[in-house]
Write an enzyme that holds these catalytic residues in place. Sequence first.
Site: not given
Ligand code: HSE
Length: 319
Positions: A137, A191
């Site tokens: 990932e 992200t």
């Molecule tokens: N926890 C992560 C975020 C999830 O909110 O950035 C996305 O990969």
Amino acid sequence: MDSYLLKYKYAKVFAPASVSNVGPGFDVLGFALEEPGDYIEVKVTDKPGVSIKKITGDGGKLSHDAERNTASFAALSFMNFIKADFGIEMTINKRMPFASGLGSSAASAVGGVFAVNALLQNKLPNEELIMHALEGEKIASGNSLHADNVGPALYGGFVIARSIFPIDIIKIPFPEELACLIVYPHIEIKTEEARRILPDMVTRTNAVKQSAHAASLIAGIMLKDYRLMGRSMTDFIAEPLRAKLIPMYNDLKSFLLQYGAVSFNISGSGPTMFSFFDNPEVLKDTAPKLRKFLKQMSIETDVYITKVNNQGPKIIQVK
Ligand code: HSE
């Protein structure tokens, strides 16, 4: 092929999408979905390492270089770990959108590792697999490691990712009948970018509120107390900033809460949003109203109605 490690020469697996954060559980809480997800096939070869034979459903976006692809790199990391005396040829069929907040890269990474594990005489437990899925990932998400997608995609159900070093994933009981509505507007939010807009520091007031809500959300899930889940679903860290990246966020939130949703929040880093419903009949009534409502919006949207996937990835075929 005479590897003492192998039981099978071919495996096809499914690895699910997941919702991470789940309101106040930023980077720590997630759950797996029944659909969508990725299909990964691996075929044993004499040539060591991993090669990618074919990728479908990615619109040409994914790398065919095994070192730069989430699924193959995760598989490679796992194969190095077990000192594999065989190689694999991988086929990836992406059945879910990218940069959508549904854990697409986590599904691929989990699928890669899980498929190799499916070939083995002695399968390794999830605790041994997860670090390799996280390695995969990393290719997509950069250096900021979080296990709130990989964790649920691999373990299934609802998980708390308490720690990565050392890895500590806790699976919690949840109401089996819990129904989830997923709304995916066709816009991309990376992200990395959605993390960049978040502050490095949070105020003490918000830290207290966030942990109060995360703790009571977990209690609500475990106690099957939907009202508690609903009033605990607020995120004080990411939601206020990320909601601005999703054009129809506030309208949709009001709409779904008005039509019986228990909760509404962003799935992962967005743009996908999700709602829980305690009553499948209410959800059945709301879904067509929602689709009509979405038609007035300028952005194309997919709506999924799905239950929480307690199994995680599954083997479709081995031979
Ligand atoms: N926890 C992560 C975020 C999830 O909110 O950035 C996305 O990969």
